[in-house]
Design a protein around this motif. Structure first.
Motif, PDB file in Angstrom:
ATOM      1  N   UNK A 583     -19.236 -93.798 117.733  1.00 33.53           N
ATOM      2  CA  UNK A 583     -19.140 -95.244 117.049  1.00 33.53           C
ATOM      3  C   UNK A 583     -18.862 -95.178 115.591  1.00 33.53           C
ATOM      4  N   UNK A 584     -19.971 -94.307 114.994  1.00 29.75           N
ATOM      5  CA  UNK A 584     -20.257 -94.098 113.569  1.00 29.75           C
ATOM      6  C   UNK A 584     -18.866 -93.674 113.012  1.00 29.75           C
ATOM      7  N   UNK A 585     -18.365 -92.661 113.791  1.00 31.36           N
ATOM      8  CA  UNK A 585     -17.294 -91.901 113.207  1.00 31.36           C
ATOM      9  C   UNK A 585     -16.062 -92.860 113.071  1.00 31.36           C
ATOM     10  N   UNK A 586     -15.947 -93.624 114.170  1.00 29.39           N
ATOM     11  CA  UNK A 586     -14.905 -94.637 114.246  1.00 29.39           C
ATOM     12  C   UNK A 586     -15.005 -95.687 113.289  1.00 29.39           C
ATOM     13  N   UNK A 588     -17.763 -96.332 111.220  1.00 29.43           N
ATOM     14  CA  UNK A 588     -18.364 -96.192 109.684  1.00 29.43           C
ATOM     15  C   UNK A 588     -17.315 -95.229 109.140  1.00 29.43           C
ATOM     16  N   UNK A 589     -17.305 -94.125 109.351  1.00 26.38           N
ATOM     17  CA  UNK A 589     -16.881 -92.993 108.586  1.00 26.38           C
ATOM     18  C   UNK A 589     -15.053 -93.216 108.510  1.00 26.38           C
ATOM     19  N   UNK A 590     -14.390 -93.667 109.385  1.00 31.88           N
ATOM     20  CA  UNK A 590     -13.139 -94.054 109.333  1.00 31.88           C
ATOM     21  C   UNK A 590     -12.861 -95.200 108.774  1.00 31.88           C
ATOM     22  N   UNK A 591     -13.114 -96.178 109.353  1.00 28.37           N
ATOM     23  CA  UNK A 591     -12.749 -97.679 108.889  1.00 28.37           C
ATOM     24  C   UNK A 591     -13.465 -98.138 107.833  1.00 28.37           C
ATOM     25  N   UNK A 592     -14.660 -97.522 107.515  1.00 27.77           N
ATOM     26  CA  UNK A 592     -15.379 -98.043 106.437  1.00 27.77           C
ATOM     27  C   UNK A 592     -15.537 -97.304 105.298  1.00 27.77           C
TER      28      UNK A 592
ATOM     29  N   UNK D 298     -17.359 -84.448 108.244  1.00 34.32           N
ATOM     30  CA  UNK D 298     -16.728 -85.654 108.167  1.00 34.32           C
ATOM     31  C   UNK D 298     -15.079 -85.727 108.606  1.00 34.32           C
ATOM     32  N   UNK D 299     -14.275 -84.718 108.248  1.00 31.15           N
ATOM     33  CA  UNK D 299     -13.111 -84.520 108.720  1.00 31.15           C
ATOM     34  C   UNK D 299     -12.981 -84.245 110.132  1.00 31.15           C
ATOM     35  N   UNK D 300     -13.975 -83.617 110.585  1.00 32.29           N
ATOM     36  CA  UNK D 300     -13.945 -83.422 112.134  1.00 32.29           C
ATOM     37  C   UNK D 300     -14.301 -84.730 112.768  1.00 32.29           C
ATOM     38  N   UNK D 301     -15.202 -85.442 112.343  1.00 35.66           N
ATOM     39  CA  UNK D 301     -15.783 -86.684 113.142  1.00 35.66           C
ATOM     40  C   UNK D 301     -14.513 -87.449 112.995  1.00 35.66           C
ATOM     41  N   UNK D 302     -14.044 -87.926 111.677  1.00 33.85           N
ATOM     42  CA  UNK D 302     -12.967 -88.745 111.787  1.00 33.85           C
ATOM     43  C   UNK D 302     -11.778 -88.342 112.535  1.00 33.85           C
ATOM     44  N   UNK D 303     -11.504 -87.053 112.721  1.00 37.88           N
ATOM     45  CA  UNK D 303     -10.328 -86.716 113.548  1.00 37.88           C
ATOM     46  C   UNK D 303     -10.632 -87.031 114.837  1.00 37.88           C
ATOM     47  N   UNK D 304     -11.964 -86.910 115.220  1.00 35.19           N
ATOM     48  CA  UNK D 304     -12.410 -87.132 116.880  1.00 35.19           C
ATOM     49  C   UNK D 304     -11.752 -88.515 117.004  1.00 35.19           C
TER      50      UNK D 304
END
Lengths: 647, 166, 483, 536, 100
Positions: A583-586, A588-592, D298-304
């Protein structure tokens, strides 16, 4: 000494088999595939036996027998060679791996006979043999890590073998990922070893570690750190708390895989690694305590789950986790040889259990739920009898292999830590219960399946032969360690004693307490009694009054639900780690962060430029008077600046 | 107050009044006439400073030729009163005040900077000397001005020519 | 008493240009309009001869006409630029004039006269001479801007150019008057020596106003607002000329003043700094939002004026202005080649009446006319400052000069502006290469005259980018020998 | 030293190829492809000669070429390779023919322009790696932008124009500041009396103390260089151009972008940032390491969580390149060797991944993971080899990714155990995102009818993938072949890092021994222009 | 004797009024006239300086300026005529089709 001299032959044989089958097997028919595969493993087994023969003849100063082939990684002062070594521990592991592996290959030819991915299966299986051999033959931590990761890879491939099934591929992923968490620890441990000792060769590291002073508990030293990090790796590979979660799921793979990889060999790699690194562990008492504690708790924990599972393979899986816990308990209390011994006997009886379970499943046409079995004793007698032998062995029936190994562990545990011993004994009782429950549910009682739909039949001979061989080993395999009970030499421990030479406190302690032989007997009796109690309850519940379990489950609904739900650890992980992370990756990290903040800044700069450009061009109104006003502004500003400021 | 200063003040007042009138008048022809007043006043000032030739040129070329041209064009184009459009706020609220600021600033600084300047007596400059300077030292720009005139002629030719002329 | 013959040699290019201008002017009514190509040809010969005549100025360097004019490496350099521009502009516009049904004779004559005026500016050693040169080029330019006289936009451009130009000229002239009052001379070299009788206030104000006049001519912010309107409205070949020649000449005059008048450097430095920064931002930011290619290129020339002003600021900031001057000269060459080529391409592709000059109209050009697209891309990339092209080295030398004078912030601002600039140049390339055309646009064959011009400019751009040695060497020499 | 021309040939052969391509009719796609391929293969063959002639263990540059080019400021055509650049050149020459092969069928529009762009790109990239003059380096650095811009912008996918512009502007933003820094550095050399753009010479002058600069200057210069390289790498948080560029680029573009273009950034750090500005490097190292580690995780998490397969691989590059940067700024011989190795292996394994994704795209014209599923059934060969590449990328031992990652971690751990520990988390996540995406694309039953009948790899594709697999395996096992040759260059960097701090006064007593014959060595700083005139 | 500064201040005032007129007026012809006003102011300054410095150059400059003014007037009025012809207006604010 052909095999020792050309040590590379040993791992290469299965690798060749894997390569040949992997590349060409798709277009070959199954007999050629199995011929290639079997011949490579057979030759490997023969080579292993020959190696043992040659090894026995080696003078002591040539052990460990090391062969360095080529520098694998070498850069800036770091050097790791591609090197193999043979010592007593390796020999034990070699025999287990090639022997059990060989048997399971034979079994698989029958079991997998109708699968379209036949060639793929054998290719993977051979590849697994290669990596497992590399793992045990490795002469340094890095080559060991190659095998370590390689077997993980094969485990991934074989768990997900039925890749059309979502659950199978999920299980494969889970196995690999959880193992990676372990590898994280392992890698850091290896790095710390390199930093501490400047090399990764066992031959250098272990003596140096042994020569270092033991680090007192409560004072974290480098060895303790190394040991704990390595143990994280071991816990991942050998399915210990809290990283055991992958192993039950791994049962999605074909049953021979469960037998070979997830019972007999790969999952024991952690134990092997800890045993191999015993010199480090011994000087890190705190780490030892952790290992023992984790092992013991895992053993109990997994056993409680195993009590109520209904899937025949799941029961065996939790049993495996539990038994691995025993092995770590052994290592943790310093009884490395006992751990390795249990590793070996476990390979026999658990391999057998899985193969037999496979035979049952085979007979039931793929059914794995024990509630839909029952009364199979007559229909598949060979399977029943061999399985009975294995059950007796794992339950710790005196005289059977499991008895010797388990008791030796508990004995060692008692010397170090009585509560651990008590838990071990309790676990032994639980083990006995769930194993007999399994046996009773499957082979006794009424048939709970529709004979019209399920055509129960005994397995082909290719599958039965390994069962028989393993049954023999499960029964008799323990005797080589047996004589300690009667005051004579323990062949197995003695054989390994050059390896665990630093670990002579345990026998010494044994000698010290030799006076209390009666106490010893009593202690040894405890697990046997626990086993009997377990047997009794199983008999009571599943033969005598089959209504009891349901009532009990109803009256202890919460506990039952907890156990049946495996303590909801998977759910906990999912809720606490996996889903938040995703959830955070999607979100927070990605979209935000990525799209909002960083890209937003970048696009924002572009937008600001565009907008200020737009403003600027608004100044260009097309009206000449405006332009004149701007010019005038420039004139006034510049002349004023020149007059007032400059000079 | 010497007579010269009195004359100066009269002429200066004329010039300034003309310039202000140029701004205030809305019909271009009135503005043009105001400008002629300025020019005439300036011619007087040139005389006052002894620049007779320049004064003459000022009257002849500026007043006589250029301004006649202006008036002619105004008549030709039948230019009416200036519309009271005020589309450029920039010019109205920034430009005009800035213009005034500029005026004051320059006047102040120049007045301050030149207050000490020597006051040479007005001596009539002979046209001969002037032409010597013009045709000796400044013959190059002088020749260039002929090109300038040529360009102007060419420009008038090109621009004002009717389309159907060819 | 006639001036010595050498003086004539020193203004030989101007003589040739003026003579041919008059020749063409007189021939124009005689030769029927259908054969106006002859007039272009004669003008080209004139320009070529003028180029050749620069050899005389090189052979007889020195001051002419009682120090009003000076033939030296610097004036030679600028002469080569402006006459080269004239040559290429005439050559490149022949087809345009035919297409738009415009008279070639007056057009060429005006260009030749304007060029003569620019030549005078390049060599002017005295302010009034410079002023006359400036007026020659300006007045000719006003006429040229209005050359499509039935096109309202063309008239409007001329009107704006004319009124604002005269407005700025008045300031320039007032500045000359004040400087004259302050120093008692208008000779640049004498002004440099004048010390005692200098009135600081008058000099400051005078130089300030002169600066304003020149800044207007080079289209520097905040005096730049006329530029987009005029460049857009004027006929494209005229724009090509306007954006290169007069600019070079105005810079030349500014550089002369900067190099000769010691007071100018410190006085102008901050003004140059501020004007450079404002021009870069105004040009680049303004260009981002343009949809009309001509107008966009106009904004881009404001930005490039800013870049050159950085070099001027570098020259003003130090006692050794050579590097800055050389950089400015090199930049002028690279810029002139490119802008000329780009506007001439626009002139051609715009079609009859210059209707297709929106960036949108260039979509799919790479498919329709790959060579033209490649050529325009080359120019745009050079403007962007991509290595191997002249524009990069121009910027490189400007950076170098700025850093040599320790103008690090200015260099960094210039760097940032290059990036902003990249955006809109690349946007044009996006249209040409990456989008499908939105409306069908007829393809006109490229006339050989234009092809020659484009070959020359493109080859020059690459040559100057790869082998700048001769050009920069010459520029350096010019910079050293200025006073 | 024997004068060779091999580097010149190597650099400009692709351009020569494009000239030949220009002569072909633009609808003669077959011969355009063939000619491009022939050029690229010839290029590769020549680069192998380079490998053969390369003397492992020798310090300094080899195959040097030195010619005067522009006298003022003194710019030289100076080429040379050392262990650092040798394999990057080889990587480029290897990936280019593969990219051409990968584009064999998928590029049917404006093929001529496409292959010309690709070859020009190759020239630019090789030029960057072999240039030993800062000016020359910058020149190639910028030139390479344009073909890439075209590759993305013309042959890319839906948002290609946005991506192309973003790519160029991002890069240009950094590089233009680097240009300022290069010139500033040149001013410093000029002030010291030896004006030069020559990297080798500047390095030497810095190391013997001829050249000194104040720490503040050093830090500013470092910052400018580093920014340019960090954008190229890309280092978090300067990475957002990368996913867009990768996603929108055609397969060949992605392969070249991930394979070699990103390496230009890390190469620059090794070649310039560390040796030229050691003290500044040291001071900024902690911050940079933190960014690198953030990038890894970060790159890995976003890649996921990506839904687009190509975007996923793109983010994985952010993660992997984070390792490289970490290795570089750990300043340990092992970690730097690891960084070099990781640069190469990332080029191969990510290249392989992009090639695989490209093959999927050729069949389905989408990169969205949800459009796939169950592809292992119709296309087992691609599935198997893609999995192989995944594992290579995830750093499985005996495959290429492991060697680099391990060396980086090992070296970093020697000095900064905490950095290495955080970075090692990336090992976990890389397995997660790669295998999860693999599962969703290749495993399971076929969910969309369109996917059922997709053809498996043809011979061309098999060739590409098997070659990549072979390289992956070879690099995983025979790593010493490479590390033996990169060792000397690494040592040189380490030595240059160790130089006495130049701004410790008194270091400049070596004026009698200028490092190298300098053209116009006695040109004074500001009189440079005058000097030129006098010499004419 | 009239001090030079008087002339110069007058010249500055006239120049400034010209500037104001340029910004203030809307008719193209009048605007052009304001330029003439500015040039006249410059001339006055030249003459004044010329006298103050005791030189003749200033007067020569005035001569040139007048010539330039004449040339400008010819061209400027021609442009104005063309504008009037094509647009039918002399209001400068209505001639603004080129913008932004």
């Amino acid at each position: 000494m052909p095999v020792l001299t050309y040590l590379w032959i040993l791992p290469l044989l299965p690798l060749l088999g894997a390569a040949v089958n992997g590349i060409f097997g798709r277009s070959w028919n199954k007999s050629i595939v199995s011929a290639v595969s079997l011949s490579s493993t057979t030759l490997a087994f023969i080579a292993a036996v020959e190696l043992v023969r040659e090894f026995m003849a080696l003078p002591a100063d040539q052990i460990p027998w090391t062969r360095t082939y080529f520098p694998w990684i070498s850069a800036g002062g770091f050097r790791a060679d591609f090197a193999l070594q043979v010592d007593q521990l390796t020999v034990v592991m070699l025999l287990v791996v090639t022997g059990v592996g060989w048997l399971i290959h034979i079994y698989s030819t029958g079991y997998m006979h109708d699968d379209p991915g036949y060639y793929r299966f054998f290719s993977y299986l051979n590849l697994f043999m290669f990596f497992m051999l590399l793992l045990v033959l490795a002469a340094n931590y890095l080559v060991m890590f190659v095998g370590w990761e390689g077997v993980g890879l094969c485990s991934y491939l074989l768990i997900g073998f039925f890749f059309l099934k979502q659950s199978a591929t999920n299980a494969g992923n889970k196995a690999f990922w959880v193992n990676r968490i372990g590898d994280f620890g392992f890698i850091l441990g290896v790095l710390l070893i390199f930093r501490t000792f400047g090399t990764l060769d066992f031959a250098t590291v272990l003596p140096k570690a042994a020569a270092m002073p033991a680090e007192p508990v409560g004072q974290s030293g480098v060895l303790t750190t190394i040991a704990l990090l390595l143990f994280v790796g071991a816990a991942g590979k050998s399915a210990q708390l809290p990283l055991y979660v992958w192993l039950p799921d791994a049962m999605e793979g074909p049953t021979p895989v469960s037998a070979l990889i997830h019972a007999a060999t790969m999952v024991t790699a952690g134990v092997y690694m800890v045993a191999r690194s015993h010199a480090i562990f011994l000087n890190a008492p705190f780490a030892m305590q952790v290992v023992a504690f984790v092992g013991c708790v895992t053993a109990l924990f997994a056993a409680t789950i195993g009590l109520v599972q209904t899937d025949i393979k799941k029961v065996l899986a939790y049993s495996t986790v539990s038994q691995l816990g025993y092995m770590f308990l052994a290592c943790g209390v310093g009884a490395f040889s006992a751990g390795v011994f249990h590793l070996m006997t476990h390979a026999f009886f658990k391999g057998l259990l899985f193969l037999a379970a496979g035979s049952v499943i085979h007979a039931m046409g793929g059914e794995q739920d024990m509630r839909k079995m029952g009364g199979l004793r007559k229909k598949i007698p060979w399977t029943f009898w061999t399985m009975l032998m294995a059950t007796l062995a794992i339950a710790g029936t005196p005289g059977f292999s499991g008895f010797f190994s388990k008791d030796e562990i508990l004995l060692a545990a008692q010397r170090v830590n009585t509560p651990l011993w008590a838990l071990g004994v309790l676990t032994a009782g639980l083990t006995s219960f769930y194993m007999f429950r399994l046996l009773f549910l499957t082979f006794f009682g009424a048939q709970r399946f529709d004979e019209h739909h399920v055509h129960v039949h005994e397995s082909p001979r290719s599958m039965l032969m390994p069962l028989v061989v393993l049954a023999i080993l499960a029964v008799g395999g323990g005797w080589m360690a047996a004589p300690l009970l009667w005051g004579k030499a323990n062949y197995f421990a003695e054989f390994l004693s050059p390896i665990f030479v630093a670990n002579q406190e345990a026998p010494a302690a044994a000698a010290e307490s030799a006076g209390g032989a009666g106490l010893l007997q009593a202690l040894l009796g405890a697990p046997v009694i626990a086993g009997l109690v377990g047997f009794f309850f199983a008999w009571w519940f599943y033969i005598r009054s089959p209504e009891t379990p349901r009532k009990l489950a109803a009256s202890l609904a919460a506990l039952y639900k907890l156990l049946y739900g495996k303590y909801f650890i998977d759910e906990l992980y999912a809720a606490a780690i996996v889903r938040p992370l995703v959830w955070i990756s999607d979100n927070i990290l990605w979209h935000v962060v990525d799209e909002g903040v960083i890209d937003g800044t970048v696009n924002g700069v572009a937008r600001v430029s565009r907008e200020s450009g737009d403003r600027l061009r608004q100044a260009s109104t097309g009206n000449i008077r405006t332009y004149a006003a701007w010019i005038l502004m420039g004139v006034v500003v510049f002349t004023s600046l020149l007059l007032w400021m400059v000079g | 107050m010497t007579p010269q200063i009195a004359v100066f003040l009269v002429l200066a007042a004329m010039a300034v009044a003309g310039a202000v009138n140029l701004i205030l008048q809305r019909h271009p022809i009135h503005s043009a006439l105001s400008l002629i007043v300025v020019m005439v006043a300036l011619a007087g000032l040139y005389l006052l400073q002894g620049a007779e030739f320049i004064a003459a040129v000022q009257i002849i070329v500026y007043g006589g030729a250029i301004m006649v041209l202006f008036v002619f064009v105004i008549m030709l184009l039948n230019a009416g009163e200036e519309e009271r459009t005020n589309l450029s706020r920039m010019a109205r609220y920034v430009g005009v005040p800035l213009g005034v600021v500029f005026l004051l600033e320059v006047a102040y600084w120049i007045g301050r900077a030149t207050s000490h300047m020597a006051q040479s007596s007005p001596q009539a400059v002979s046209t001969r000397e002037l032409s010597t300077l013009l045709f000796r030292e400044y013959v190059f720009p002088f020749e260039l001005t002929s090109f300038l005139i040529l360009i102007a002629i060419l420009g008038a030719l090109v621009l004002a020519r009717r389309e159907d002329s060819d | 008493m006639l001036p010595p013959l050498q003086d004539l040699y020193r203004i030989a290019p101007e003589i040739v240009l003026g003579a041919f201008g008059m020749l063409v002017m007189f021939l124009a009514p005689i030769i029927p309009k259908s054969r106006h190509g002859v007039l272009s040809a004669i003008s080209l010969v004139g320009a070529a001869l003028a180029l050749a005549a620069t050899r005389f100025t090189a052979l007889y360097p020195g001051a002419a006409y009682s120090g009003l004019f000076r033939a030296d490496a610097f004036s030679l350099f600028v002469h080569l630029i402006v006459i080269g521009v004239a040559f290429l502009a005439i050559l490149g516009s022949t087809n345009y004039l035919k297409r738009e049904d415009l008279d070639a004779g007056e057009f060429c004559a005006l260009i030749l006269f304007a060029t003569a005026g620019m030549g005078v500016m390049a060599g002017a050693q005295e302010l009034l001479t410079g002023f006359i040169g400036l007026e020659m080029s300006s007045i000719a330019s006003y006429i040229l801007a209005s050359y499509r006289r039935e096109a309202p936009k063309s008239n409007e451009a001329a009107m704006k150019y004319f009124l604002l130009g005269s407005f700025a000229t008045a300031f320039f002239l007032y500045g000359i008057a004040l400087v004259y009052g302050a120093t008692g001379t208008t000779h640049l070299d004498l002004m440099g020596q004048a010390g005692a009788q200098t009135s600081a206030t008058l000099l400051k104000m005078g130089l300030g106003l002169i600066f304003v006049g020149l800044a207007f001519k080079v289209a520097a912010a905040p005096f730049q607002l006329w530029t987009p309107d005029v460049y857009e409205g004027a006929p494209a070949p005229v724009t090509a000329m306007l954006s290169t020649g007069p600019k070079a000449a105005a810079f030349a005059l500014a550089l002369r003043i900067l190099a000769n008048v010691d007071a100018a450097g410190p006085l102008w430095f901050w003004a140059l700094w501020a004007v450079a920064v404002m021009s870069m931002f105004a040009g680049n930011l303004g260009a981002i939002v343009q949809t009309n290619l001509k107008r966009m290129l106009a904004y881009s020339s404001i930005a490039h004026a800013g870049y050159i002003l950085v070099a001027l600021a570098a020259a003003a900031a130090t006692d050794h202005p050579e590097a800055g001057i050389a950089a400015a000269l090199f930049y002028l060459v690279s810029y002139a080649l490119v802008k000329l080529g780009a506007f001439l391409i626009v002139a051609h592709l715009g079609g009859v009446g210059e209707r297709n000059v929106e960036i949108e109209d260039f979509t799919g050009l790479a498919r329709r006319q790959p060579a033209m697209a490649a050529c325009l891309s080359l120019f745009l990339l050079s403007l962007l400052g991509l290595p191997v092209l002249a524009g990069f080295l121009g910027k490189f030398y400007v950076f170098n000069a700025a850093l040599e004078s320790n103008l690090i912030w200015l260099a960094i601002l210039l760097a940032l502006n290059s990036v902003i600039g990249a955006y809109y140049y690349l946007r044009v390339m996006v249209a040409m290469y990456m989008r499908e055309p939105s409306k069908p646009i007829a393809t006109e064959p490229v006339p050989w005259t234009l092809a020659v011009v484009l070959w020359i400019t493109a080859a020059g751009t690459i040559y100057a980018g790869l082998f700048p040695t001769r050009i920069i060497g010459f520029a350096a020499k010019a910079a050293v020998n200025m006073r | 030293m024997q004068q060779t021309f091999i580097l010149t040939v190597l650099t400009f052969l692709p351009v020569a190829g494009t000239l030949a391509l220009l002569l072909l009719r633009s609808d003669d796609h077959l011969w355009i492809r063939r000619l491009a391929l022939i050029t690229a293969v010839a290029e590769f063959a020549i680069s192998l000669l380079l490998l053969r002639g390369f003397e492992a263990g020798a310090t300094g540059y080899q195959f040097e070429e030195f010619r005067a080019w522009i006298p003022q400021p003194p710019i030289h055509y100076h080429l040379g390779v050392d262990g650092l650049s040798l394999f990057l050149v080889l990587l480029t020459t290897l990936l280019t023919p593969l990219s051409i092969l990968a584009s064999w069928k998928s590029i049917d529009q404006r093929a001529k322009g496409f292959f010309i762009s690709l070859l020009v790109l190759e020239t630019g990239v090789i030029g960057v790696f072999v240039s030993l003059d800062l000016f020359l380096f910058f020149l190639f650095w910028e030139v390479m932008l344009i073909p890439m811009y075209f590759l993305i912008g013309i042959w890319g996918h839906e948002r290609r124009i946005y991506a192309a512009l973003k790519f160029v502007l991002y890069t240009m933003f950094g590089s233009i500041l680097m240009l300022v820094a290069i010139l500033w550095l040149y001013r410093i050399t000029a002030t010291a009396g030896y004006p030069t753009f020559d990297v080798a010479q500047i390095q030497m002058m810095l190391s013997n103390g001829t050249l000194t600069m104040p720490l503040r200057t050093e830090m500013l210069l470092f910052g400018a260089f580093f920014l340019a390289f960090a954008i190229k790498v890309p280092l978090f948080p300067l990475h957002t151009w990368l996913p867009d560029a990768h996603t929108e680029a055609p397969t060949a573009g992605s392969v070249m972008l991930a394979g070699v273009l990103l390496k230009m950034g890390t190469y620059g750090m090794l070649r310039f940032c560390l040796p030229l500005f050691p003290e500044a490097s040291r001071r900024f190292a902690p911050e940079i390491a933190v960014l690198a580690i953030i990038g890894i995780i970060y790159g890995a998490l976003v890649a996921m969580v990506q839904v687009d397969l190509k975007r996923l691989v793109a983010y994985s590059s952010v993660s992997h390149l984070g390792f490289v940067v970490l290795g570089i700024f750990a300043f340990h011989a092992i970690s730097i060797q690891g960084a070099v190795y990781q640069m190469l292996s990332h080029g191969i394994s990510t290249g392989a991944l992009f090639l695989g994704v490209g093959m999927l795209y050729d069949r389905r014209h989408t990169h969205l993971i949800k459009e796939f599923g169950g592809l292992a059934t119709p296309m087992p060969v691609i599935a198997a080899l893609y999995l192989f590449a995944c594992f290579a990328s995830a750093g499985l031992p005996m495959l290429n990714g492991f060697v680099g990652e391990f060396l980086i971690l090992a070296g970093t751990f020697q000095k900064h155990a905490a950095w290495a520990s955080w970075a090692a988390l990336g090992v976990i996540f890389s397995a997660v995102y790669l295998l999860w995406s693999y599962q969703r694309v290749f495993f399971g039953s076929i969910t969309q009818d369109k996917n059922g009948a997709l053809p498996d790899a043809d011979w061309r594709e098999r060739g590409i993938l098997f070659l990549m697999a072979a390289v992956i395996l070879w690099m995983g096992i025979g790593s010493t072949f490479i590390t033996r040759r990169t060792e000397a260059a690494t040592q040189t960097i380490m030595q240059l890092m160790q130089r006495p701090r130049a701004y410790d006064a008194g270091g400049s007593n070596n004026m009698d021994h200028p490092a190298m014959p300098v053209n116009g060595a006695n040109a004074a700083a500001s009189g440079g222009v005058a000097n030129l005139v006098n010499s004419k | 004797m009239v001090p030079t500064s008087y002339y110069l201040v007058l010249s500055a005032v006239l120049f400034g009024l010209g500037v104001v007129a340029f910004v203030f007026k809307r008719n193209i012809i009048t605007i052009f006239m304001s330029i003439e006003l500015m040039l006249n102011a410059v001339n006055l300054a030249f003459v004044a300086f010329s006298r103050a410095l005791g030189q003749l150059q200033g007067q020569v400059f005035v001569f040139f300026v007048i010539v330039v003014a004449a040339a400008e007037a010819a061209v400027g009025l021609a442009i104005i005529i063309v504008i009037a012809r094509n647009r039918g207006t002399l209001d400068v604010e209505r001639v603004d089709s080129l913008k932004h």
